[in-house]
Scaffold this active site. Sequence first.
Site, PDB file in Angstrom:
ATOM      1  N   THR A 102      18.494  37.850  -4.626  1.00 36.51           N
ATOM      2  CA  THR A 102      19.171  38.486  -3.510  1.00 36.51           C
ATOM      3  C   THR A 102      20.685  38.494  -3.704  1.00 36.51           C
ATOM      4  O   THR A 102      21.246  37.653  -4.417  1.00 36.51           O
ATOM      5  CB  THR A 102      18.803  37.777  -2.191  1.00 36.51           C
ATOM      6  OG1 THR A 102      19.296  38.552  -1.093  1.00 36.51           O
ATOM      7  CG2 THR A 102      19.385  36.374  -2.129  1.00 36.51           C
ATOM      8  N   GLN A 110      23.358  33.918   2.060  1.00 36.15           N
ATOM      9  CA  GLN A 110      22.581  34.478   0.950  1.00 36.15           C
ATOM     10  C   GLN A 110      22.398  33.456  -0.165  1.00 36.15           C
ATOM     11  O   GLN A 110      21.354  33.403  -0.805  1.00 36.15           O
ATOM     12  CB  GLN A 110      23.249  35.734   0.411  1.00 36.15           C
ATOM     13  CG  GLN A 110      23.197  36.908   1.365  1.00 36.15           C
ATOM     14  CD  GLN A 110      21.784  37.223   1.842  1.00 36.15           C
ATOM     15  OE1 GLN A 110      21.443  37.013   3.003  1.00 36.15           O
ATOM     16  NE2 GLN A 110      20.945  37.712   0.957  1.00 36.15           N
ATOM     17  N   HIS A 135      19.207  31.252  -0.335  1.00 37.36           N
ATOM     18  CA  HIS A 135      17.904  31.714  -0.807  1.00 37.36           C
ATOM     19  C   HIS A 135      17.484  31.088  -2.126  1.00 37.36           C
ATOM     20  O   HIS A 135      16.323  30.704  -2.297  1.00 37.36           O
ATOM     21  CB  HIS A 135      17.925  33.237  -0.996  1.00 37.36           C
ATOM     22  CG  HIS A 135      17.711  34.011   0.254  1.00 37.36           C
ATOM     23  ND1 HIS A 135      16.479  34.164   0.835  1.00 37.36           N
ATOM     24  CD2 HIS A 135      18.590  34.695   1.037  1.00 37.36           C
ATOM     25  CE1 HIS A 135      16.601  34.915   1.925  1.00 37.36           C
ATOM     26  NE2 HIS A 135      17.867  35.243   2.071  1.00 37.36           N
ATOM     27  N   GLU A 164      22.737  44.808  -2.814  1.00 36.12           N
ATOM     28  CA  GLU A 164      21.558  44.833  -1.931  1.00 36.12           C
ATOM     29  C   GLU A 164      22.028  44.866  -0.473  1.00 36.12           C
ATOM     30  O   GLU A 164      21.555  45.683   0.322  1.00 36.12           O
ATOM     31  CB  GLU A 164      20.714  43.593  -2.200  1.00 36.12           C
ATOM     32  CG  GLU A 164      19.497  43.471  -1.300  1.00 36.12           C
ATOM     33  CD  GLU A 164      18.790  42.134  -1.464  1.00 36.12           C
ATOM     34  OE1 GLU A 164      17.634  42.023  -1.027  1.00 36.12           O
ATOM     35  OE2 GLU A 164      19.405  41.178  -2.012  1.00 36.12           O
ATOM     36  N   HIS A 165      22.915  43.949  -0.113  1.00 35.01           N
ATOM     37  CA  HIS A 165      23.507  43.897   1.230  1.00 35.01           C
ATOM     38  C   HIS A 165      25.017  44.013   1.081  1.00 35.01           C
ATOM     39  O   HIS A 165      25.624  43.265   0.313  1.00 35.01           O
ATOM     40  CB  HIS A 165      23.218  42.566   1.928  1.00 35.01           C
ATOM     41  CG  HIS A 165      21.784  42.139   1.914  1.00 35.01           C
ATOM     42  ND1 HIS A 165      21.266  41.299   0.947  1.00 35.01           N
ATOM     43  CD2 HIS A 165      20.759  42.429   2.756  1.00 35.01           C
ATOM     44  CE1 HIS A 165      19.984  41.087   1.196  1.00 35.01           C
ATOM     45  NE2 HIS A 165      19.649  41.755   2.289  1.00 35.01           N
ATOM     46  N   ASP A 206      18.208  40.675   8.207  1.00 32.68           N
ATOM     47  CA  ASP A 206      17.083  39.936   7.638  1.00 32.68           C
ATOM     48  C   ASP A 206      15.951  39.765   8.641  1.00 32.68           C
ATOM     49  O   ASP A 206      14.789  39.641   8.254  1.00 32.68           O
ATOM     50  CB  ASP A 206      17.543  38.551   7.164  1.00 32.68           C
ATOM     51  CG  ASP A 206      18.293  38.594   5.855  1.00 32.68           C
ATOM     52  OD1 ASP A 206      18.163  39.600   5.134  1.00 32.68           O
ATOM     53  OD2 ASP A 206      19.010  37.622   5.546  1.00 32.68           O
ATOM     54  N   GLU A 217       8.337  82.607 -21.440  1.00 29.56           N
ATOM     55  CA  GLU A 217       8.005  81.243 -21.862  1.00 29.56           C
ATOM     56  C   GLU A 217       6.858  81.208 -22.870  1.00 29.56           C
ATOM     57  O   GLU A 217       6.384  80.127 -23.235  1.00 29.56           O
ATOM     58  CB  GLU A 217       7.637  80.395 -20.636  1.00 29.56           C
ATOM     59  CG  GLU A 217       8.820  80.150 -19.709  1.00 29.56           C
ATOM     60  CD  GLU A 217       8.525  79.155 -18.597  1.00 29.56           C
ATOM     61  OE1 GLU A 217       7.333  78.823 -18.408  1.00 29.56           O
ATOM     62  OE2 GLU A 217       9.481  78.707 -17.945  1.00 29.56           O
ATOM     63  N   HIS A 262      -0.642  82.719 -18.147  1.00 24.60           N
ATOM     64  CA  HIS A 262      -0.179  82.486 -16.782  1.00 24.60           C
ATOM     65  C   HIS A 262      -0.053  83.818 -16.040  1.00 24.60           C
ATOM     66  O   HIS A 262      -0.504  83.957 -14.905  1.00 24.60           O
ATOM     67  CB  HIS A 262       1.185  81.776 -16.785  1.00 24.60           C
ATOM     68  CG  HIS A 262       1.102  80.308 -17.063  1.00 24.60           C
ATOM     69  ND1 HIS A 262       0.619  79.803 -18.240  1.00 24.60           N
ATOM     70  CD2 HIS A 262       1.463  79.234 -16.302  1.00 24.60           C
ATOM     71  CE1 HIS A 262       0.677  78.483 -18.211  1.00 24.60           C
ATOM     72  NE2 HIS A 262       1.185  78.109 -17.035  1.00 24.60           N
TER      73      HIS A 262
END
Length: 440
Positions: free
Chosen positions: A240, A262, A265, A332-333, A366, A420, A425
């Site tokens: 984190t 943080q 964690h 992340e944050h 959170d 092409e 097609h």
Amino acid sequence: MISRIDLRGATLPEGQALRSLLPRADFDVTAALEKVRPICEDVHHRGDAALIDFAEKFDGVTLDSVRVPAEAIADALKTLDPEVRAALEESIRRARIVHRAQRRKTETTQVVPGGTVTEKWVPVDRVGLYAPGGRAVYPSSVIMDVVPAQEAEVPSIALASPAQKEFGGLPHPTILAACALLGVDEVYAAGGATAVAMFAYGTESCPPAPMVMGPGNIWVAAAKRYFTGVIGIDSEAGPTEIAVLADATADPVHVAADLISQAEHDPLAASVLVTDSEDLAEGVVKELAAQVAVAKHREERIEPALGGKQSAIVLVDSIDDGLAVVNAYGAEHLEIQTADAAAVAERVRNAGAVFVGPWSPVSLGDYAAGSNHVLPTGGCACHSSGLSVQSFLRGIHVVDYSRDALAEITRHVVTLSEAEDLPAHGAALKARFGWKVPSA
């Protein structure tokens, strides 16, 4: 306790050159991949027996079955602390408000008279969700996993969390109680790579799932990489991270507390302050020392995280330079604690989630902001999003043209198919009109 990186006095580089100057944890998924490969294949070949053996090896528990009995889930809710229950219920309520608004509607566009393209959004048939259970217990992750899947109307939802020796081989009771509150009754005592393999391959007790979502450690990330192309995943979540972009108006007490939140964690968690204020930097250093000294997880998590190569105070000449730094970092944050924080936040391009001003800390997100906390890490916010209702939906185009509408475009389709060198097609259209190209 925390290092400094001084980027003042020079023009900042761009792109990878700037990213290389910024702190980041070592997170070698490639090396872990070789260790999880035999685990995943053992689950493939032996199913539940392998899961039971790995639970004994990794978690120290002896299981009769990896499927959690329904009565264990019900009992966990009955014995849940009323205050915790109230907090989880409010977190669920707020998450539902935000995620329900994300559900996309079917849209039909008339391209030409008689020709429409409809984009409909269809949930995956089944999803396997993961809730970590290592250094801490994360009922909040159950909410962040399950609510968007339910709001996407996924018809089959299963959840796995590691077996806990302390609780007789069941996942943590608060995890089970959160499942009960959300109405999830398919729960497995399986952790790490074994849980991902269980969902990817399926076993005797667990049907396979085409998608596996949810945060986890490096072994979960490595297993997700192993199954890339076989199942859908959210991301290879790493340790984190928090980045705080702050100026002299920020309160060092708040900033230090948020960096510590943080770091709590994991020893590899990243806490980064980017500021143009030397005074704020000094104040935060002093506050870190004071607040860390009385923190619960000081020695085993917080101090290693703050002192690691992944954490730093980054000094810049201006908030404009600070924005360049945080956009390169892709946290992340990301907290914005500056004068006119909302305007500064509008200029952020790369972040998993942005928290504006002193009263929107990451801890709120959170648990109970209503936003999702399953977010991209390791700079992946530069190209990826956090978990949402959209994560569980597939957009399918439905094409509906009349004869006249097809006739009107056939000449262009034939021309492009021949350009092409794929004439069959064009022939597929000409066959519908007697092998002739209709006149425009």
